[in-house]
Design a protein around this motif. Structure first.
Motif, PDB file in Angstrom:
ATOM      1  N   MET A 112      86.017  95.815 -24.105  1.00  0.00           N
ATOM      2  CA  MET A 112      85.119  95.445 -25.203  1.00  0.00           C
ATOM      3  C   MET A 112      84.174  94.370 -24.705  1.00  0.00           C
ATOM      4  O   MET A 112      84.557  93.582 -23.833  1.00  0.00           O
ATOM      5  N   ALA A 113      82.975  94.363 -25.277  1.00  0.00           N
ATOM      6  CA  ALA A 113      82.008  93.361 -24.827  1.00  0.00           C
ATOM      7  C   ALA A 113      81.229  92.824 -26.004  1.00  0.00           C
ATOM      8  O   ALA A 113      81.092  93.490 -27.036  1.00  0.00           O
ATOM      9  N   ARG A 114      80.718  91.602 -25.848  1.00  0.00           N
ATOM     10  CA  ARG A 114      79.698  91.125 -26.775  1.00  0.00           C
ATOM     11  C   ARG A 114      78.372  91.295 -26.048  1.00  0.00           C
ATOM     12  O   ARG A 114      78.188  90.763 -24.949  1.00  0.00           O
ATOM     13  N   MET A 115      77.484  92.081 -26.668  1.00  0.00           N
ATOM     14  CA  MET A 115      76.217  92.388 -26.017  1.00  0.00           C
ATOM     15  C   MET A 115      75.139  91.400 -26.459  1.00  0.00           C
ATOM     16  O   MET A 115      75.190  90.847 -27.554  1.00  0.00           O
ATOM     17  N   THR A 116      74.162  91.201 -25.605  1.00  0.00           N
ATOM     18  CA  THR A 116      73.037  90.320 -25.920  1.00  0.00           C
ATOM     19  C   THR A 116      71.915  91.153 -26.554  1.00  0.00           C
ATOM     20  O   THR A 116      71.963  92.391 -26.534  1.00  0.00           O
ATOM     21  N   THR A 117      70.892  90.478 -27.051  1.00  0.00           N
ATOM     22  CA  THR A 117      69.742  91.215 -27.600  1.00  0.00           C
ATOM     23  C   THR A 117      69.003  91.936 -26.476  1.00  0.00           C
ATOM     24  O   THR A 117      68.237  92.857 -26.722  1.00  0.00           O
ATOM     25  N   THR A 118      69.246  91.518 -25.230  1.00  0.00           N
ATOM     26  CA  THR A 118      68.607  92.190 -24.094  1.00  0.00           C
ATOM     27  C   THR A 118      69.463  93.382 -23.615  1.00  0.00           C
ATOM     28  O   THR A 118      69.174  93.984 -22.576  1.00  0.00           O
ATOM     29  N   GLU A 119      70.531  93.690 -24.394  1.00  0.00           N
ATOM     30  CA  GLU A 119      71.385  94.862 -24.148  1.00  0.00           C
ATOM     31  C   GLU A 119      72.158  94.822 -22.847  1.00  0.00           C
ATOM     32  O   GLU A 119      72.337  95.832 -22.166  1.00  0.00           O
ATOM     33  N   VAL A 120      72.601  93.614 -22.478  1.00  0.00           N
ATOM     34  CA  VAL A 120      73.581  93.494 -21.390  1.00  0.00           C
ATOM     35  C   VAL A 120      74.779  92.748 -21.972  1.00  0.00           C
ATOM     36  O   VAL A 120      74.706  92.193 -23.064  1.00  0.00           O
ATOM     37  N   ASP A 121      75.894  92.757 -21.255  1.00  0.00           N
ATOM     38  CA  ASP A 121      77.097  92.114 -21.783  1.00  0.00           C
ATOM     39  C   ASP A 121      77.092  90.618 -21.483  1.00  0.00           C
ATOM     40  O   ASP A 121      76.986  90.208 -20.336  1.00  0.00           O
ATOM     41  N   ALA A 122      77.223  89.824 -22.565  1.00  0.00           N
ATOM     42  CA  ALA A 122      77.353  88.377 -22.386  1.00  0.00           C
ATOM     43  C   ALA A 122      78.792  88.062 -21.995  1.00  0.00           C
ATOM     44  O   ALA A 122      79.063  87.173 -21.191  1.00  0.00           O
ATOM     45  N   THR A 123      79.722  88.811 -22.592  1.00  0.00           N
ATOM     46  CA  THR A 123      81.156  88.653 -22.324  1.00  0.00           C
ATOM     47  C   THR A 123      81.783  90.030 -22.259  1.00  0.00           C
ATOM     48  O   THR A 123      81.439  90.901 -23.072  1.00  0.00           O
ATOM     49  N   CYS A 124      82.674  90.225 -21.312  1.00  0.00           N
ATOM     50  CA  CYS A 124      83.319  91.531 -21.181  1.00  0.00           C
ATOM     51  C   CYS A 124      84.829  91.330 -20.989  1.00  0.00           C
ATOM     52  O   CYS A 124      85.245  90.587 -20.092  1.00  0.00           O
ATOM     53  N   SER A 125      85.623  91.945 -21.856  1.00  0.00           N
ATOM     54  CA  SER A 125      87.085  91.854 -21.769  1.00  0.00           C
ATOM     55  C   SER A 125      87.628  93.222 -21.371  1.00  0.00           C
ATOM     56  O   SER A 125      87.250  94.236 -21.959  1.00  0.00           O
TER      57      SER A 125
END
Ligand SMILES: NC(=O)c1ccc[n+]([C@@H]2O[C@H](COP(=O)([O-])OP(=O)(O)OC[C@H]3O[C@@H](n4cnc5c(N)ncnc54)[C@H](OP(=O)(O)O)[C@@H]3O)[C@@H](O)[C@H]2O)c1
Length: 332
Positions: free
Chosen positions: A200-213
Motif C-alpha cells: 500500500m502507498a500514499r501517493m502524491t499529487t504528482t502521482e508517485v509514492d510518498a510512502t510505500c509499505s
C-alpha cells in the motif's frame, strides 16, 4: 595487462560528486572525463575532481576512445537511454540504481551488454560494503539459523518540490524507486523471491509514492515487512530474525557500519567501517572485473538486477505506480 581503468562520468549531480571523491581513493582508477549538459558545471566538476577532460555532451564523452567504463548518474528515467547509448558506443557501464524504470528496460540493457561482450553493473553499492559482505557470510553459514522474518525501513523527510527529482514522475520520483529499492534488495539477499506480496502507498499529487509499505510472503512461510518514505525520518534499520538468533544492521542499514547478532540473550557486535563515502568498494569491484576481463560482477550479477526490477514492478502494480502513463492533470 592493463593496470588502470579509465572512468567517465555523465550527469554531474549530487551522487556523481560523492562518487568522484571516492574514485580518487582508488589506485587502479583514473577519472578520464566527465560530461554535463552545462559547460560551467562540467568544467568546475572536472577541476574539482582532477578529471583529465570534460565534455558538454554525454555522446562526446562516450565517443572518447580512452574510456573503459562510464558511470551513469542521471535521474532514473534516463538510465536506459544513457546506458544504451554508452553500450552502443562500445563502453562498459556502471549504471546508478534503479537500473531501469521497469524490468523490460533492464532486460534490454542486459541483452545489449552481453551481446557486445561489455561490462554492465547496477550501482547497488551496498552490496560491496564490509557490512553486507559480513551479512552474506552470516547468512551463508546459517549463523542465525533459518530466516523467519525480515524487517527493514528507509525514510527521510524530503523537500516536497513537485519538479524536484524525488517527486517528479518524469524523473522517476517516489520513495520506492529511490529508497525502497534498498529494503527490497535486502529481502532478496535474505529470502529470495516472494510467493506473493501485499503493498500500500500514499501517493502524491504528482502521482508517485510518498510512502510505500510492503508485506512479502515466501513459500516456506517466511515474511518480510519493508517500508520506504520521503515524508518522515524513520529509523532506517534492518532486522533479520532466524530460528537460532537475530541480527540488526544499524542505521542507516544500507550503509551500516555495525551489525549486532543476538543469540540466547548474548549480543555480539561487529564493527564494519566503510572507506571514503562508501562508493570506493563498488569502484574496486568494477576495476577488478575490468582488469580481469570479466563483463559481470559475481557479487552483483545482472540476474539480480533483473530480479530486483521484477519485484519492484510487482510492487508498483500493487500500488498503482506507472511511470509510462502521463500525470492525470496533464492528460488531454
Ligand atoms: N547510490 C546512492 O547512494 C545514490 C544516492 C543518491 C542518488 N542515487 C541515484 O543517482 C541518480 C542521480 O541522483 P542525484 O541525487 O545525483 O540527482 P541530481 O543531483 O539531480 O543529479 C542528476 C544529474 O543528472 C543530469 N540530468 C540529465 N538529464 C536531466 C534532467 N532532465 N533533469 C535533471 N537532471 C538531469 C544532471 O546532470 P548534468 O546537468 O550535469 O548533465 C543532474 O545533475 C538517481 O538515479 C539516484 O537513484 C544513488
Amino acid at each position: 595487462m592493463k593496470k588502470k581503468v579509465n572512468w567517465g562520468i555523465i550527469g554531474l549531480g549530487k551522487i556523481a560528486n560523492k562518487f568522484a571523491e571516492d574514485l580518487q581513493l582508488s589506485n587502479t582508477a583514473v577519472l578520464h572525463a566527465v560530461a554535463s549538459r552545462n559547460e560551467e558545471r562540467a568544467r568546475n566538476f572536472g577541476e574539482k575532481h582532477k578529471s583529465v577532460k570534460f565534455y558538454t555532451s554525454y555522446e562526446e564523452l562516450a565517443d572518447d576512445p580512452e574510456i573503459d567504463v562510464i558511470y551513469v548518474a542521471t535521474p532514473h528515467t534516463f538510465h536506459f537511454e544513457n546506458t544504451m547509448m554508452c553500450l552502443k558506443k562500445g563502453k562498459g557501464v556502471l549504471c546508478e540504481k534503479p537500473m531501469g524504470i521497469d524490468v523490460q528496460e533492464v532486460e534490454i540493457m542486459v541483452r545489449e551488454a552481453r551481446s557486445r561482450n561489455l561490462f554492465l553493473m547496477e550501482g547497488l553499492w551496498t552490496r560491496f560494503m564490509p557490512s553486507i559482505n559480513k551479512l552474506m557470510e552470516i547468512l551463508e553459514n546459517k549463523a542465525i539459523g533459518d530466516i523467519l522474518f525480515v524487517r527493514a525501513d528507509f525514510g527521510f523527510k524530503a523537500d516536497a518540490h513537485p519538479e524536484g527529482r524525488l517527486f517528479n514522475k518524469k524523473l522517476g520520483g517516489g520513495s520506492l524507486m529511490d529508497l525502497g529499492i534498498y529494503p527490497v534488495y535486502l529481502s532478496l539477499l535474505a529470502l529470495g523471491i516472494p510467493l506473493d506480496i501485499k503493498c500500500m502507498a500514499r501517493m502524491t499529487t504528482t502521482e508517485v509514492d510518498a510512502t510505500c509499505s510492503m508485506l512479502l510472503n515466501y513459500e516456506n512461510g517466511a515474511k518480510a515487512i519493508l517500508e520506504s518514505t520521503l515524508e518522515a525520518e524513520t529509523p532506517s534499520e534492518a532486522y533479520i530474525h532466524g530460528s537460532k538468533g537475530s541480527l540488526k544492521l544499524h542505521s542507516r542499514f544500507h550503509q551500516a557500519e555495525k551489525i549486532t547478532i543476538t543469540q540466547n540473550g548474548t549480543k555480539e557486535v561487529f564493527n564494519l567501517e566503510y572507506e571514503g563515502n562508501g562508493f570506493i568498494h563498488e569502484i574496486e569491484e568494477v576495476n577488478d572485473c575490468l582488469l580481469r576481463g570479466e563483463i559481470e560482477s559475481s557479487k552483483l550479477p545482472l540476474k539480480t538486477s533483473i530480479e530486483v526490477s521484477h519485484l519492484i514492478d510487482r510492487i508498483k502494480k500493487e500500488i498503482g505506480l506507472d511511470y509510462k502513463t502521463k500525470i492525470a492533470s496533464h492528460k488531454a
